[in-house]
Design an enzyme around this catalytic site. Structure first.
Site, PDB file in Angstrom:
ATOM      1  N   ARG A 120      -7.523   4.950  -1.213  1.00 40.38           N
ATOM      2  CA  ARG A 120      -8.385   3.891  -1.733  1.00 40.38           C
ATOM      3  C   ARG A 120      -7.670   3.199  -2.890  1.00 40.38           C
ATOM      4  O   ARG A 120      -6.812   3.809  -3.550  1.00 40.38           O
ATOM      5  CB  ARG A 120      -9.716   4.442  -2.258  1.00 40.38           C
ATOM      6  CG  ARG A 120     -10.613   5.041  -1.183  1.00 40.38           C
ATOM      7  CD  ARG A 120     -11.181   3.957  -0.275  1.00 40.38           C
ATOM      8  NE  ARG A 120     -12.170   4.493   0.641  1.00 40.38           N
ATOM      9  CZ  ARG A 120     -11.886   5.111   1.793  1.00 40.38           C
ATOM     10  NH1 ARG A 120     -10.634   5.291   2.158  1.00 40.38           N
ATOM     11  NH2 ARG A 120     -12.870   5.535   2.571  1.00 40.38           N
ATOM     12  N   GLY A 174       2.822 -15.681 -26.913  1.00 35.00           N
ATOM     13  CA  GLY A 174       2.753 -17.134 -26.684  1.00 35.00           C
ATOM     14  C   GLY A 174       2.215 -17.839 -27.918  1.00 35.00           C
ATOM     15  O   GLY A 174       2.770 -18.857 -28.359  1.00 35.00           O
ATOM     16  N   ASP A 230      -2.284  -5.568 -24.386  1.00 31.24           N
ATOM     17  CA  ASP A 230      -1.074  -5.132 -23.681  1.00 31.24           C
ATOM     18  C   ASP A 230      -0.109  -4.310 -24.545  1.00 31.24           C
ATOM     19  O   ASP A 230       0.775  -3.639 -24.010  1.00 31.24           O
ATOM     20  CB  ASP A 230      -0.317  -6.346 -23.120  1.00 31.24           C
ATOM     21  CG  ASP A 230      -1.206  -7.197 -22.244  1.00 31.24           C
ATOM     22  OD1 ASP A 230      -2.113  -6.636 -21.606  1.00 31.24           O
ATOM     23  OD2 ASP A 230      -1.006  -8.435 -22.198  1.00 31.24           O
TER      24      ASP A 230
HETATM   25  P1  ATP Z   1      -1.716 -12.941 -24.246  1.00 30.94           P
HETATM   26  O1  ATP Z   1      -0.637 -11.940 -24.591  1.00 30.94           O
HETATM   27  O2  ATP Z   1      -3.057 -12.339 -24.287  1.00 30.94           O
HETATM   28  O3  ATP Z   1      -1.437 -13.740 -23.007  1.00 30.94           O
HETATM   29  P2  ATP Z   1      -0.641 -15.121 -25.748  1.00 30.94           P
HETATM   30  O4  ATP Z   1      -0.790 -15.537 -27.158  1.00 30.94           O
HETATM   31  O5  ATP Z   1       0.719 -14.660 -25.321  1.00 30.94           O
HETATM   32  O6  ATP Z   1      -1.732 -14.016 -25.452  1.00 30.94           O
HETATM   33  P3  ATP Z   1      -0.347 -17.547 -24.193  1.00 30.94           P
HETATM   34  O7  ATP Z   1      -1.267 -18.173 -23.217  1.00 30.94           O
HETATM   35  O8  ATP Z   1       1.022 -17.194 -23.753  1.00 30.94           O
HETATM   36  O9  ATP Z   1      -1.136 -16.300 -24.793  1.00 30.94           O
HETATM   37  O10 ATP Z   1      -0.211 -18.552 -25.442  1.00 30.94           O
HETATM   38  C1  ATP Z   1      -1.345 -19.027 -26.141  1.00 30.94           C
HETATM   39  C2  ATP Z   1      -1.135 -20.441 -26.558  1.00 30.94           C
HETATM   40  O11 ATP Z   1      -0.002 -20.534 -27.444  1.00 30.94           O
HETATM   41  C3  ATP Z   1      -0.784 -21.412 -25.426  1.00 30.94           C
HETATM   42  O12 ATP Z   1      -1.923 -21.815 -24.692  1.00 30.94           O
HETATM   43  C4  ATP Z   1      -0.179 -22.561 -26.211  1.00 30.94           C
HETATM   44  O13 ATP Z   1      -1.167 -23.365 -26.807  1.00 30.94           O
HETATM   45  C5  ATP Z   1       0.584 -21.827 -27.324  1.00 30.94           C
HETATM   46  N1  ATP Z   1       1.999 -21.723 -26.927  1.00 30.94           N
HETATM   47  C6  ATP Z   1       2.564 -20.813 -26.103  1.00 30.94           C
HETATM   48  N2  ATP Z   1       3.874 -21.058 -25.925  1.00 30.94           N
HETATM   49  C7  ATP Z   1       4.147 -22.179 -26.651  1.00 30.94           C
HETATM   50  C8  ATP Z   1       5.315 -22.981 -26.874  1.00 30.94           C
HETATM   51  N3  ATP Z   1       6.496 -22.679 -26.304  1.00 30.94           N
HETATM   52  N4  ATP Z   1       5.192 -24.056 -27.673  1.00 30.94           N
HETATM   53  C9  ATP Z   1       4.018 -24.369 -28.262  1.00 30.94           C
HETATM   54  N5  ATP Z   1       2.889 -23.683 -28.079  1.00 30.94           N
HETATM   55  C10 ATP Z   1       2.938 -22.597 -27.288  1.00 30.94           C
END
Ligand code: ATP
Length: 326
Positions: free
Chosen positions: A250, A107, A131
């Protein structure tokens, strides 16, 4: 873009043990190369709100062994909007920051990719998630520690399961992926491993129980990945109990303890390598790429690939687990 003089570093998304080691790696490598470093608090939220503080070599002393992240992490809805990203850009410009290292998961890399399509201010990523589910890198920061935490916990569960002749369903983290489940299952000699990458495994479990092998054992451990389609450990245990009423069953959902703790030596070393590589990538004018490890070597993977492509588990390990669990 020109020469990089000042970089920012942030942690985003879920925390993972070893993120601090990566922050240290970034900071000290930047200072070694004559760059200034700014720590950005609370992930993308801090970019938008301007939560900046200078980092010097001593700012990252005594953190390599600590879990969590000294910069704090967050999820940030506003960064998903063009207005939010504009605020972030303006803050970076006002601080005269020339490049940003983002430590996070897919993300976070998606956000960084979109930002880099809009603005000529390079972002480089470091995979930080327990993960291990990011394409293009064999390894993500925190995975090794989380795996060892799970193995330690399951060993303890095995003791009590054996003492009572019980069957335990242990749910482990992994988001949509089964890496932690598969590796911890092999490492603990689990009788079965249920992961999203292998469809119909819950049905196979039923067959296994009907065969009666499990009854001959003094304990049974079934590892279930949280992302599995069959309703997690609680859902599967309930179905099994409904059919096999004589089993003493369990459930243990390990939960957030998997995210914490002091990072393993492997996580500390790899996070240090990746932190170093991310700064070198920025100095080399790279942008919109993740630094990863493939076959023990540093690699650069475009964000576009890292977030779009699916990283599968090694199915020969699935077969191995089946052979060894009989
Ligand atoms: P984890 O794998 O631990 O969940 P992650 O980096 O995938 O980590 P996310 O919550 O998916 O965690 O993304 C982190 C942040 O990245 C989001 O809160 C947002 O601010 C930004 N982000 C995610 N997707 C987008 C997007 N499509 N456009 C802009 N910003 C994004």
């Amino acid at each position: 873009m020109g020469k990089i003089r000042k970089i920012g570093v942030l942690t985003s998304g879920g925390d993972a043990p070893g993120m601090n080691a990566a922050i240290r790696g970034v900071t000290r490598t930047a200072i070694f190369n004559g760059l200034e470093v700014v720590g950005i608090g609370h992930g993308y939220q801090g970019l938008i709100e301007g939560i900046f503080r200078p980092l010097v070599a001593s700012s990252v002393s005594d953190i390599i062994q600590r879990g969590g992240t000294i910069l704090k992490t967050a999820r940030c809805e506003e960064f998903r909007t063009p207005e939010g990203r504009l605020k972030a850009f303006n803050n970076l410009r006002n601080q005269q920051i020339d490049g940003v290292v983002v430590i996070g998961g897919d993300g976070s890399f998606t956000g960084a990719r979109i930002f880099n399509e809009e603005y000529d201010l390079p972002f480089v990523g470091i995979p930080g998630t327990i993960d291990n589910d990011i394409y293009g890198t064999d390894y993500t920061i925190g995975y090794d520690t989380a795996l060892n935490t799970v193995v330690e916990a399951v060993d303890k569960i095995r003791d009590t399961a054996s003492a009572h002749n019980r069957m335990f369903f242990v749910e482990v983290m992994g988001a949509e992926a089964g890496f932690i489940a598969l590796y911890s299952g092999i490492a603990t000699g689990a009788e079965a491993i249920i992961i999203p990458e292998v469809k119909g495994e819950a049905r196979n479990l039923k067959k296994m129980l009907e065969n009666g092998n499990t009854r001959a054992k003094s304990s049974n451990i079934i590892i279930v990945a949280e992302g599995d389609e069959d309703g997690g450990a609680i859902g599967i245990a309930k179905k099994v109990k409904d059919e096999f009423k004589d089993y003493d069953i369990r459930v243990s959902v390990l939960g957030h303890l998997q995210r914490g703790g002091s990072p393993s030596a492997i996580d500390r070393v790899n996070a240090s390598r990746l932190g170093h590589a991310a700064v070198e990538a920025l100095i080399d004018d790279q942008k919109s790429v993740m630094v990863g490890l493939a076959n023990g070597e540093i690699v650069l993977v475009p964000f576009r690939k890292a977030v779009k492509l699916h990283k599968d588990v090694d199915h020969t390990l699935v077969d191995l687990a089946r052979v060894l669990s009989v």
